[in-house]
Design an enzyme around this catalytic site. Structure first.
Site, PDB file in Angstrom:
ATOM      1  N   SER A 239       0.850  -1.184   0.000  1.00  0.00           N
ATOM      2  CA  SER A 239       0.000   0.000   0.000  1.00  0.00           C
ATOM      3  C   SER A 239       0.887   1.236   0.000  1.00  0.00           C
ATOM      4  O   SER A 239       2.115   1.128   0.055  1.00  0.00           O
ATOM      5  CB  SER A 239      -0.895   0.007   1.234  1.00  0.00           C
ATOM      6  OG  SER A 239      -0.116   0.346   2.366  1.00  0.00           O
ATOM      7  N   LYS A 240       0.221   2.378  -0.032  1.00  0.00           N
ATOM      8  CA  LYS A 240       0.964   3.647  -0.097  1.00  0.00           C
ATOM      9  C   LYS A 240       1.996   3.796   1.024  1.00  0.00           C
ATOM     10  O   LYS A 240       3.000   4.474   0.867  1.00  0.00           O
ATOM     11  CB  LYS A 240      -0.017   4.816  -0.023  1.00  0.00           C
ATOM     12  CG  LYS A 240      -0.575   5.159  -1.383  1.00  0.00           C
ATOM     13  CD  LYS A 240      -1.058   6.594  -1.408  1.00  0.00           C
ATOM     14  CE  LYS A 240      -1.644   6.929  -2.761  1.00  0.00           C
ATOM     15  NZ  LYS A 240      -2.910   7.603  -2.683  1.00  0.00           N
ATOM     16  N   ARG A 241       1.691   3.174   2.146  1.00  0.00           N
ATOM     17  CA  ARG A 241       2.624   3.203   3.266  1.00  0.00           C
ATOM     18  C   ARG A 241       4.040   2.775   2.854  1.00  0.00           C
ATOM     19  O   ARG A 241       5.024   3.213   3.419  1.00  0.00           O
ATOM     20  CB  ARG A 241       2.140   2.217   4.335  1.00  0.00           C
ATOM     21  CG  ARG A 241       1.663   2.823   5.587  1.00  0.00           C
ATOM     22  CD  ARG A 241       1.084   1.792   6.552  1.00  0.00           C
ATOM     23  NE  ARG A 241       0.669   0.539   5.971  1.00  0.00           N
ATOM     24  CZ  ARG A 241       1.357  -0.603   6.098  1.00  0.00           C
ATOM     25  NH1 ARG A 241       2.469  -0.641   6.760  1.00  0.00           N
ATOM     26  NH2 ARG A 241       0.882  -1.713   5.565  1.00  0.00           N
TER      27      ARG A 241
END
Ligand code: GLU
Length: 471
Positions: A239-241
């Site tokens: 994910s963007k994390r």
């Protein structure tokens, strides 16, 4: 058999690396088999689909150069066809109108959950409808077989068998008349002649339902290959994390599409222990069976390594075309200065990304009014004044502005002054690049150009004189 595959993204966001890998596998399989590849935009979810997302997906596919042979098809343009087939199933008694209220369905769901059962429709409306009037709202459900099981031989995961008892009667048309997702996929895969469905494993639960509907329509059942997820380097869903997940973000960050494709093909597929594959090699070697069943973890270091490899090994002219985008992105006007291909050849081994290359290459094209402070403090001191003046005189006298001639001039200056090359070279480097780091000095000076170098040497000497006066 003439192989036909498809990539069928829902346009609810950008093209992410997981989608791109699925698209790549699907594309490679079609190309490997000299078949066709279809792009289909699954935009039936009107609330979540946006024109921007469609644009972003097309941009991503184009940037990766995954060209499609047919499409893009849009599901929203095919509603008449879905309706027609829903009607056919109704007429044939393979689907039925369901009048159950939301309240009834909700109560049933809660009761099932409470008793530890899997929530499923109980088939109440399969039977008689005489009690319902024509103006009552209804959905249409597919009459899933109640006996037997669905078996398919997933190309990645092997044989999968699901008992029909596990599946309930899926809604194929909502009360507003719109078709539901699983139904559209089935109709499209059939109408578009898809022979191999390559998609993410998040769709594996849809497959038995889709197969039952295909059979009810009398359509052939394609082969399926469900590709595992991509995880972040911490083992959690990517994910963007974890940093960039959008394909176009990789472009913005300075990756070459060739490198990203090579990275993605290896992320979940292998051919011995080979790491670097040209696109032609991928096409030649790709098989669905060699796709890895296990989830794969994204590893930016490896992507960087591949990107650096492609920056150095693709023809510089090819890399230069991509670099041009980054130079513009950094607002660097490259009309006056070295060719970008020459720059790629010189800067290639020093960077992992084209963005870094662009950021580090400004001095080839733009003059600067100040120097990197630390570099100036160390190298533009009064002792550097004479070496800079001498080397400037020698450089000014050069008839041929070649790296060899420049090198000789620097060497001769050092010899004359009886100092090491560095005593001339480092001040010269700071003078012409503004900072303490650059590729080899002779090549750098060559690319910056004679006039610019001489002017920058004057600027550096002025700087030294002025600083001495202030001290
Ligand atoms: N539209 C689906 C998605 O974006 C893919 C459906 C399919 O490949 O069958 O996840």
């Amino acid at each position: 058999m003439n192989v036909k595959t498809r990539f069928a993204p829902s346009p609810t966001g950008f093209l992410h690396v997981g989608g791109a890998r699925t698209a790549l596998y699907s594309w490679l399989f079609a190309r490997h088999n000299k078949g066709e590849f279809v792009l289909r935009i699954e935009d039936t979810d009107l609330e979540r689909s946006t024109p921007e997302a469609i644009e972003a997906i097309l941009d991503g596919m184009n940037w990766l150069d995954l060209q499609w042979d047919e499409g893009p098809y849009y599901q929203t343009k095919r509603f008449d066809r879905y309706k027609e087939l829903v009607q056919q199933l109704l007429d044939e008694g393979k689907a039925y109108k369901c009048y159950c209220s939301v309240e009834r369905l909700e109560a049933m769901r809660e009761a099932q959950m409470a008793s530890g059962e899997k929530p499923r429709y109980d088939g109440k409306c399969r039977g008689d409808h005489s009690e319902h009037s024509a103006d009552e709202p209804f959905v249409i459900r597919f009459k899933n077989p109640q006996e037997g099981s669905v078996v398919f031989d997933d190309k990645v995961r092997g044989r999968i068998e699901i008992a029909n008892k596990e599946l309930d009667d899926l809604i194929i048309q909502r009360s507003d008349g719109s078709p539901t997702y699983n139904f559209c996929v089935v109709v499209d895969d059939w109408d578009m002649g898809i022979t191999h469905v390559v998609r993410g494993e998040d769709h594996i639960n849809n497959t038995p339902r889709q197969i039952n509907i295909l059979k009810a329509l009398g359509a052939p059942v394609p082969e399926y290959a469900h590709v595992s997820m991509i995880l972040g380097d911490d083992g959690k869903k990517l994910s963007k994390r974890h940093g960039a997940v959008s394909v176009m973000q990789y472009r913005d960050d300075g990756y070459l599409p060739q490198a990203l494709l090579n990275y993605l093909v290896r992320l979940g597929w292998s051919h011995g222990d080979q790491e670097v594959f040209s696109l032609d090699e991928m096409v030649e070697l790709f098989t669905l069976e060699a796709i890895n069943k296990a989830a794969s973890a994204f590893n930016t270091e490896k992507l960087n390594w591949l990107n650096n490899h492609y920056i150095r090994h693709l023809p510089p002219e090819v890399v230069a075309e991509y670099l041009a985008w980054h130079m513009a992105d950094q607002n660097i006007d490259t009309t006056q200065g070295p060719s970008l291909a020459a720059l790629v050849a010189v800067m290639g081994e020093r960077v992992n990304t084209l963005k870094e290359m662009a950021v580090q290459s400004r001095y080839y094209f733009e003059d600067f009014a100040s120097f990197d402070e630390a570099a100036a403090k160390k190298h533009l001191r009064p002792v550097a004044q004479v070496p800079l003046e001498r080397v400037k005189a020698k450089l000014a006298a050069l008839a041929d502005w070649t790296p060899e001639a420049i090198h000789t001039a620097i060497q001769a200056t050092a010899d004359e002054l009886e100092v090491g090359m560095g005593k001339v070279g480092m001040p010269l480097r700071v003078a012409i690049t503004g900072a303490g780091q650059s590729p080899s000095l002779d090549v750098t000076a060559h690319l910056i150009g004679k006039e610019r170098c001489l002017a920058r040497l004057d600027q550096a000497v002025d700087f030294i004189v002025k600083r001495a006066a202030e001290a």
